[in-house]
Scaffold this motif. Structure first.
Motif, mmCIF file in Angstrom:
data_model
loop_
_atom_site.group_PDB
_atom_site.id
_atom_site.type_symbol
_atom_site.label_atom_id
_atom_site.label_comp_id
_atom_site.label_asym_id
_atom_site.label_seq_id
_atom_site.Cartn_x
_atom_site.Cartn_y
_atom_site.Cartn_z
ATOM 1 N N ASN A 236 -13.310 -81.387 -11.948
ATOM 2 C CA ASN A 236 -13.302 -81.568 -13.412
ATOM 3 C C ASN A 236 -12.559 -80.426 -14.115
ATOM 4 O O ASN A 236 -12.713 -80.234 -15.304
ATOM 5 N N LEU B 89 -21.870 -71.309 -13.762
ATOM 6 C CA LEU B 89 -20.757 -71.487 -14.694
ATOM 7 C C LEU B 89 -21.158 -72.212 -15.972
ATOM 8 O O LEU B 89 -20.321 -72.483 -16.826
ATOM 9 N N THR B 90 -22.436 -72.529 -16.100
ATOM 10 C CA THR B 90 -22.882 -73.186 -17.327
ATOM 11 C C THR B 90 -23.431 -72.181 -18.344
ATOM 12 O O THR B 90 -23.743 -72.545 -19.459
ATOM 13 N N TRP C 119 -21.014 -66.622 -18.279
ATOM 14 C CA TRP C 119 -20.325 -67.038 -17.051
ATOM 15 C C TRP C 119 -19.209 -66.079 -16.641
ATOM 16 O O TRP C 119 -18.978 -65.837 -15.464
ATOM 17 N N PRO D 294 -19.435 -75.161 -8.149
ATOM 18 C CA PRO D 294 -20.814 -75.670 -8.137
ATOM 19 C C PRO D 294 -20.897 -77.174 -7.862
ATOM 20 O O PRO D 294 -21.985 -77.708 -7.675
ATOM 21 N N ARG D 295 -19.733 -77.866 -7.836
ATOM 22 C CA ARG D 295 -19.752 -79.326 -7.735
ATOM 23 C C ARG D 295 -19.488 -79.832 -6.322
ATOM 24 O O ARG D 295 -19.861 -80.948 -5.988
ATOM 25 N N GLN E 106 -7.263 -72.042 -20.354
ATOM 26 C CA GLN E 106 -8.604 -71.792 -19.799
ATOM 27 C C GLN E 106 -9.121 -72.971 -18.980
ATOM 28 O O GLN E 106 -10.130 -72.835 -18.289
ATOM 29 N N PRO F 167 -17.477 -73.007 -18.670
ATOM 30 C CA PRO F 167 -16.588 -73.963 -17.989
ATOM 31 C C PRO F 167 -17.288 -75.227 -17.473
ATOM 32 O O PRO F 167 -16.668 -76.270 -17.343
ATOM 33 N N GLN F 168 -18.537 -75.098 -17.141
ATOM 34 C CA GLN F 168 -19.290 -76.247 -16.652
ATOM 35 C C GLN F 168 -20.472 -76.528 -17.593
ATOM 36 O O GLN F 168 -20.878 -75.632 -18.316
ATOM 37 N N PRO F 169 -20.984 -77.733 -17.664
ATOM 38 C CA PRO F 169 -20.722 -78.843 -16.734
ATOM 39 C C PRO F 169 -19.556 -79.745 -17.125
ATOM 40 O O PRO F 169 -19.231 -80.661 -16.387
ATOM 41 N N LEU F 170 -18.912 -79.467 -18.276
ATOM 42 C CA LEU F 170 -17.918 -80.431 -18.755
ATOM 43 C C LEU F 170 -16.554 -80.285 -18.106
ATOM 44 O O LEU F 170 -15.817 -81.256 -17.968
ATOM 45 N N CYS G 160 -12.366 -76.984 -14.220
ATOM 46 C CA CYS G 160 -12.981 -75.870 -14.960
ATOM 47 C C CYS G 160 -12.239 -74.563 -14.736
ATOM 48 O O CYS G 160 -12.545 -73.561 -15.387
ATOM 49 N N ALA G 161 -11.304 -74.543 -13.787
ATOM 50 C CA ALA G 161 -10.418 -73.375 -13.552
ATOM 51 C C ALA G 161 -11.124 -72.187 -12.911
ATOM 52 O O ALA G 161 -10.559 -71.099 -12.873
ATOM 53 N N ASN G 162 -12.311 -72.360 -12.430
ATOM 54 C CA ASN G 162 -13.076 -71.210 -11.939
ATOM 55 C C ASN G 162 -13.386 -71.279 -10.449
ATOM 56 O O ASN G 162 -14.443 -70.794 -10.010
#
Lengths: 558, 173
Positions: A225, A52-53, A57, A235-236, A350, B156-159, A227-229
């Motif tokens: 955090n 997702l980075t 993505w 991934p966290r 988003q 969307p990541q890492p933030l 990210c809505a995904n």
């Protein structure tokens, strides 16, 4: 291929590592039983596999690797009616999504991998409405659950504590013995808009959802955090997918072994109504066999009946555990309707959480006159995937050239989607069987899905279409620009019913402890045991609660 | 099911419909290179669909034509459509201004692309338009250079979006 020597190192063998298999593994391993989990798919590495980075993505859906995809086929394509054209999927930019005059077959969204379909779920952590477990008594439809909400409640609480569910202080219709372990997430700005609109204009309630997504750090896992995904994989580790909530601590007990990339090929039955062993392909493709003092199947409502039906022997000529003839019958699918539009205000949808806010107003199975069965309405923009520039460009911004670019900048972050999900009811024409002509690489027939949208479901879709539009309008959206439902597409995430639980062996496959009525060392713990689907709630928490209850029962048997 | 109906169904199934077909469905010896003239016409066409503006670069400037042609060259049917559509674009350009499509100015190219968009359903220019619009936007908006001027368009990541609950005007970025 020859099978290597039989292993006899385990007290319990579990097939599948999703909500049912993972929770069972944890509960049994923490009680000291030696557990083997066989998982057909891989062990994903979140930080690497859920990219997702990257700039690209949005192109990366959940990375189901092709080899491990559940294979299935479809029977009967239901004709679509002209008078129901308003229920069909369309997009203002792309036009009618299904141009055919018959229902199209989409997907059964089932993930093979350690953690199962919770790897790509949105984290909904819902208890069933107590009356949704009494559909036959109350309405003469579907079947009653052989246990009550009150019997399941302690296991709901236990599962919520293990997972770290974040939820509101109050949730209608579902008595609780203890509060959610974590406070609810704050409503996103979009959800605040919905809440203000529907409460004022429609008199509806609109509240924070209960979610298996951490609102605070919990047991070594970080808070979300936003990210809505969730659907692309977390991934966290803040989303409560089963790999992090149940499997990891099960492995930490030292009593649990998980073998990934190990699809089950064959179930071996013996005398005395016992399943003797499971044969599976190991990660190197070699066949291995393991004895099954206790066998738990937890492969979902399509793969579990497939395995059972494919296990035919003189002991069980109709398939394993199929003395009632109900394995594969009573298939219930995901009944849903989503409407989307552009809000006049920049909402920045988003970011946030998929389904962060909900209305339970129509969730009781008697909430809507002449429409038995519950419904659940939720903020749905991330699950509709209207959260990135590619989808905006293709689905929301018409045209091309400089005007298209200007439109993109004007509308980005304005997409608002509302989804309704509702009760699915069993029907004689909805069932799972074996495909006569197609087999998997091990020679086992694949599942064949028969699905019918019946009159009551059509009525439900009409209701959900109207309601999602009303909610959008009350929120400030003046025009629906996209809608999608299961009327003209089969697309299912939640499936149920194909190994129904019940007290009567003639009317069900397993008993109230998810144990086969006949095969005393065989248990089934997944959505297939649901006698009724519930009113659109996400099923994983109920499956996990059932798994914890079944594990307690198994321990007591030992 | 009629083939044309099926084609539209496939087109409509989502952003990764035919775009997502695995190249290995076709063997390497089926791969045909486009001529330089075909490549130039294709790039000019894509820059008409996605031109540069005050904020963002054109399709060519972020490498969209090369990415698309690499994929198209692996698939016989879309490849044939690209070749036929290139001929169509040039024939329209000759009719309009007695020039090739590449030699036209932006306004003239837009007229012809608009004509492709309005063409009869299932005609070569219409299929070409729908097929390429879809894939061009996929490639273009998968590149961060296309996001300038779009609020909050980022990975969307890492933030994440920790300020998701605040009114947009109170947020950073």
């Amino acid at each position: 291929m020859t099978t290597q020597k039989t292993q006899s190192d385990y007290d319990v063998v579990i097939v599948g590592s999703g909500a049912g298999g993972g929770a069972s593994a944890w509960a049994l391993a923490t009680q000291g039983l030696r557990v083997l989990v066989l998982e057909a798919g891989p062990q994903y590495t979140p930080a690497k596999d859920y990219p997702l980075t990257q700039d690209s993505w949005e192109l990366n859906r959940f990375p189901d690797r092709a080899f491990y995809k559940t294979r299935y086929s479809f029977g009967f394509a239901q004709p679509l009616e002209e008078k129901r054209a308003h229920l069909r999927a369309y997009s203002q930019v792309q036009g009618q999504t299904n141009p055919l005059s018959q229902r199209l077959f989409g997907s059964y969204h089932h993930v093979h991998g350690v953690g199962g379909s919770t790897l790509h779920y949105s984290g909904g952590a819902h208890r069933l409405h107590p009356n949704a477990m009494k559909m036959h008594t109350l309405f003469g439809i579907a079947a009653d659950w052989p246990l009550t909400y009150e019997e399941l409640e302690p296991f709901y609480s236990a599962a919520e504590t293990i997972i770290g569910v974040a939820g509101p202080a109050q949730q209608p219709g579902r008595p609780r013995s203890q509060p959610y372990p974590l406070p609810a997430h704050s409503l996103s700005y979009a959800s605040q808009k919905i809440k203000a609109g529907v409460e004022k204009q429609l008199g509806m309630h609109w509240d924070a959802n209960s979610l298996a997504i951490l609102s605070r750090p919990y047991q070594g896992r970080p808070a979300c955090n936003y990210c809505a995904n969730c659907n692309r994989g977390c991934p966290r580790g803040d989303k409560g997918s089963v790999d992090v909530t149940f499997i990891a601590p099960a492995l930490a007990t030292g009593h649990c072994t998980v073998k990934s990339n190990s699809p089950v090929v064959h179930l071996q039955v013996g005398d005395n109504d016992r399943v003797v062993a499971v044969e599976y392909a190991n990660a190197d493709g070699q066949l291995e066999k393991v004895n099954t003092p206790i066998l738990i199947l937890a492969c979902g409502a399509i793969e579990t009946p497939r395995l059972l039906l494919a296990t035919q022997s003189p002991h069980c000529p109709q398939g394993l555990a199929n003395d009632s003839g109900l394995v594969g019958r009573n298939f219930m699918e995901t009944v849903f309707f989503a409407s989307s539009g552009l809000h006049p205000e920049q909402l920045r949808t988003q970011g946030g959480i998929p389904g962060d806010s909900v209305s339970w107003d129509f969730n009781a199975p008697d909430a809507v006159k002449d429409l038995p069965g519950g419904h659940y309405f939720a903020f749905n923009t991330p699950e509709t995937d209207l959260i990135g520039p590619i989808n905006y460009a293709l689905r929301l911004a018409p045209g091309w050239g400089k005007a298209h670019k200007a439109k993109m900048r004007e509308i980005y972050g304005h997409a608002l989607s509302i989804a309704g999900m509702g009760e699915s009811l069993p029907h004689p024409q909805s069932f799972i069987t074996l495909d006569d002509t197609k087999k998997d690489k091990y020679g086992t027939p694949i599942a064949k899905i028969f699905s019918l949208v019946d009159e009551l479901t059509l009525k439900r879709l009409e209701f959900m279409r109207t309601k999602t539009r009303d909610i959008l309008q009350a929120s400030g959206v003046t025009q629906v620009i996209e809608q999608y439902s299961n009327y003209d597409f089969f697309n299912a995430t939640h499936v149920f019913g194909t190994c129904r639980m019940g007290n009567d062996p003639q009317q069900s496959v397993v008993d109230k402890y998810c144990r086969s009525h006949r095969w005393k060392n065989l248990f089934i713990v997944d959505g297939s045991v649901f006698p009724s689907s519930g009113g659109g709630e996400a099923p994983s928490l109920t499956i996990e609660a059932l798994a914890l209850r079944t594990a307690k029962y198994i321990k007591e048997l030992k | 099911m009629q083939r044309r109906t099926l084609f539209k169904a496939v087109l409509n199934l989502g952003i990764l419909s035919w775009f997502g077909l695995p190249p290995k469905l076709f063997s390497a010896n089926q791969q045909i290179k486009f001529t330089s003239a075909e490549q130039e016409t294709f790039a000019a066409y894509l820059d008409t669909l996605i031109p540069a503006d005050d904020f963002t670069p054109s399709a060519t400037q972020v490498g969209v034509p090369a990415k698309m042609l690499a994929r198209l060259s692996m698939r016989p049917q879309p490849q044939q459509i690209v070749t036929a559509a290139g001929q169509w674009l040039n024939s329209q350009a000759v009719e309009l201004a007695k020039k090739s499509f590449v030699e036209l100015n932006a306004e003239q190219r837009e007229k012809i692309v608009a004509q492709a968009e309005r063409s009869q359903e299932n005609s070569v220019p219409r299929i070409f338009f729908e097929m390429t619009r879809r894939e061009a936007f996929v490639h273009y908006y998968a590149d961060a250079r296309s996001w300038k001027g779009i609020p909050d368009a980022r990975a969307p990541q890492p933030l994440g979006f920790l300020d998701y609950a605040s009114p947009p005007q109170e947020r950073k970025g």
